[in-house]
Scaffold this active site. Structure first.
Site, short mmCIF file in Angstrom:
data_model
loop_
_atom_site.label_atom_id
_atom_site.label_comp_id
_atom_site.label_asym_id
_atom_site.label_seq_id
_atom_site.Cartn_x
_atom_site.Cartn_y
_atom_site.Cartn_z
CB SER A 1 8.08 10.84 5.06
OG SER A 1 8.13 9.57 5.01
CG ASP B 1 6.65 14.03 -10.59
OD1 ASP B 1 7.12 14.93 -9.91
OD2 ASP B 1 7.24 12.94 -9.77
CE LYS C 1 12.31 9.56 7.04
NZ LYS C 1 11.35 8.84 5.92
#
Length: 556
Positions: A295, A306, A320
């Site tokens: 999460s 990223d 998640k």
């Protein structure tokens, strides 16, 4: 024909209603959803009027609602009025109580550990204390759930706790505690390792997580020799998205997109960006992740990966990619409901399980690696969606041996630590404490072979092989003797096995002992000495390997 009880009937009715809603959509103009709800109401009326016994309406409706929500996903949960405190604690980390962790053993409840600075610790409660009575209620044979409810309450109210303390002469003790507002820390440990690496363990994302992390990072500014930072998100199941973004703000330029959420309703579609100038815009950064990282933890780790701001070290995260919010319901209830999916800066959705399309047994399908898609980091490295975050550097952790597992789960290490603490006034600091040969010999002697539970995998496999040999016609006097000899060779020798697996056992045994003198913070500090993942991260931060992992793909 077997008669269904009321809770099954209500559950079926509730499931029928949700099926109608799913099929037609919330804004459907036909009457399908209302027919389902009407049917449910009629069933309730019939049960109230004609069922042979009375029914517990609150309990039955709660079961029906839970049955309905279980068809959606495990994160959409109904909290009736009496359970709203549980939801509040999830987001704030606060509750009214005395501050101690509990352990259930042999049908009774014990103090596992008093929290540092809590009323329980101040009063003198210790790990190992068997809780006998709370106020006037006998809880000597009660489960932790009941004991926990009795210990909690409004701050500034008193509670009397009677315990039986092991390994002391006057074992029955009574403590009067003043409940207070307790807060579970988000940063249970932080510090400088090897003189040049900052380490911050983040256990959850609740209201004050950003402030706690910022305080830890600010303390590192006093160390000009700092060459890298490790954020430990292992076992962190997530929490508030805003707090994960706040932590990311310490490392990413102001105004950087960290995550975006997309839901059916536009109000649930948002872009979250960093809001301040970072403290550490350039310092090498490693984030530790594992299967328990989920999460909001994945939002933070995914953004770092990223945007090529740092490396991920460990094992694949949980996966998640769903976002929840709360909605008020009648009679002071609350619905925590999934309203959106979140996407990392590269556009990845890392959700691993598909709750809409299920297997025949009802379990959610996992997104296979073959169906994931490739994305690019800011500088051109290839990453993939689905199935959680794949670390840039994979760590192989040693498997927990069956013997070690039984030592821990059957509380042999926990009980010995209680005895050790009763016999020793102090020990070395967690960074220096070691299990001596004498202490380990005492620990071995404390284990009763007659009560020690061994997994019988080897014995069962041997007997199974003997049975197969008999069925196949190969069991004769010679092979039977061979099986008997093999059984003797594979019979467990407890003393030998404890010596063979001493290093792994010391990690848990030493942690339990250290906790008795230095609390959970001490346990975490001690455990870092056995941490392969941390060792890998620290090694990479101080090598060319860190820069190599962040290099863009050659075929970009």
């Amino acid at each position: 024909m077997k008669k269904l009880n009321p809770k099954h009937l209500l559950a079926i009715a509730a499931l029928s209603a949700v099926a109608a809603l799913s099929a037609t959509g919330q804004k459907s103009r036909d009457m399908s959803p209302y027919r389902g709800l009407n049917t449910m109401g009629s069933i309730v009326q019939e049960l109230e009027t004609n069922y042979v016994d009375t029914i517990d309406a609150d309990r039955t409706f709660k079961q029906a609602i839970d049955a309905m929500l279980s068809t959606i996903d495990p994160y959409t949960v109904y909290y009736p009025k009496q359970n709203r405190e549980d939801l509040s604690q999830m987001t704030t980390g606060e509750y009214g109580g005395v501050g101690m962790y509990l352990l259930e053993k042999d049908g009774s409840t014990y103090v596992s550990e008093p929290m540092e600075g809590s009323p329980a610790m101040t009063a003198g409660l210790r790990a190992g204390d068997h809780i006998l009575m709370i106020d006037t209620t006998d809880v000597s044979h009660s489960k932790t759930e009941q004991v926990s409810k009795l210990l909690r309450g409004t701050p500034d109210t008193k509670v009397v706790v009677k315990v039986d303390r092991p390994y002391v002469q006057d074992s029955i003790m009574t403590f009067t505690l003043n409940r207070t507002k307790m807060r579970q820390p988000s940063v249970p440990y932080s510090g400088i390792l090897n003189g040049k690496t900052g380490y911050v363990r983040i256990s959850q994302f609740i209201e004050n997580t950003g402030k706690e992390v910022r305080a830890a990072l600010d303390s590192f500014l006093q160390h000009p020799e700092l060459t890298g930072i490790v954020l430990d998100l292992r076992g962190n199941g997530g929490g508030l998205v805003e707090q994960a973004v706040d932590v990311a703000s310490n490392f990413l330029p102001k105004g950087t997109e960290v995550v975006r959420t997309i839901g059916r309703d536009k109000s649930n579609s948002k872009i979250y960006k960093t809001t301040r100038k970072p403290i550490y815009p350039d310092i090498p950064l490693a984030v530790l992740i594992d299967g328990g990282t989920a999460s909001s933890s994945e939002i933070l780790a995914g953004a770092i990966q990223d945007l090529d701001r740092g490396i991920l070290v460990g094992t694949r995260s949980y996966g998640k990619g769903l976002v929840q919010t709360t909605r008020p319901l009648p009679y002071s209830g609350v619905l925590k409901v999934t309203v959106a999916r979140y996407y990392t800066p590269s556009g990845r959705l890392i959700q691993a399980l598909d709750y809409k399309h299920r297997n025949e047994d009802g379990s959610a399908k996992r997104v296979p690696d073959s169906l994931t898609h490739a994305y690019k980091t800011l500088h051109g490295r290839t990453i993939r969606d689905g199935g959680g975050l794949q670390p840039d550097s994979v760590v192989e952790y040693p498997k927990v041996n069956r013997l070690v597992y039984n030592v821990v789960t059957d509380n042999w290490a926990w009980d010995f630590a209680n005895k050790y603490a009763a016999q020793h006034a102090a020990i070395d600091r967690p960074s220096q404490f070691t299990i001596s040969d004498t202490v380990y010999s005492d620990f071995k002697a404390s284990i009763d072979p007659a009560r020690f539970k061994y997994d019988s995998a080897m014995e069962e496999s041997t007997e199974q092989l003997r049975k197969i040999a008999d069925e196949e016609g190969y069991l004769n006097e010679e092979t039977s003797a061979a099986f008997d000899n093999l059984k003797k060779l594979l019979t467990h020798d407890l003393g030998r096995d404890l010596d063979t697996h001493r290093r792994q056992i010391e990690e848990y045994l030493g942690g339990e002992i250290v906790t008795r003198f230095y609390n959970n913070r001490g346990r975490l500090e001690y455990a870092l000495r056995f941490d392969n993942g941390l060792d890998t991260a620290v090694s990479l931060l101080n090598s060319e390997g860190y820069r190599n992992l962040l290099k863009p793909d050659k075929n970009k």
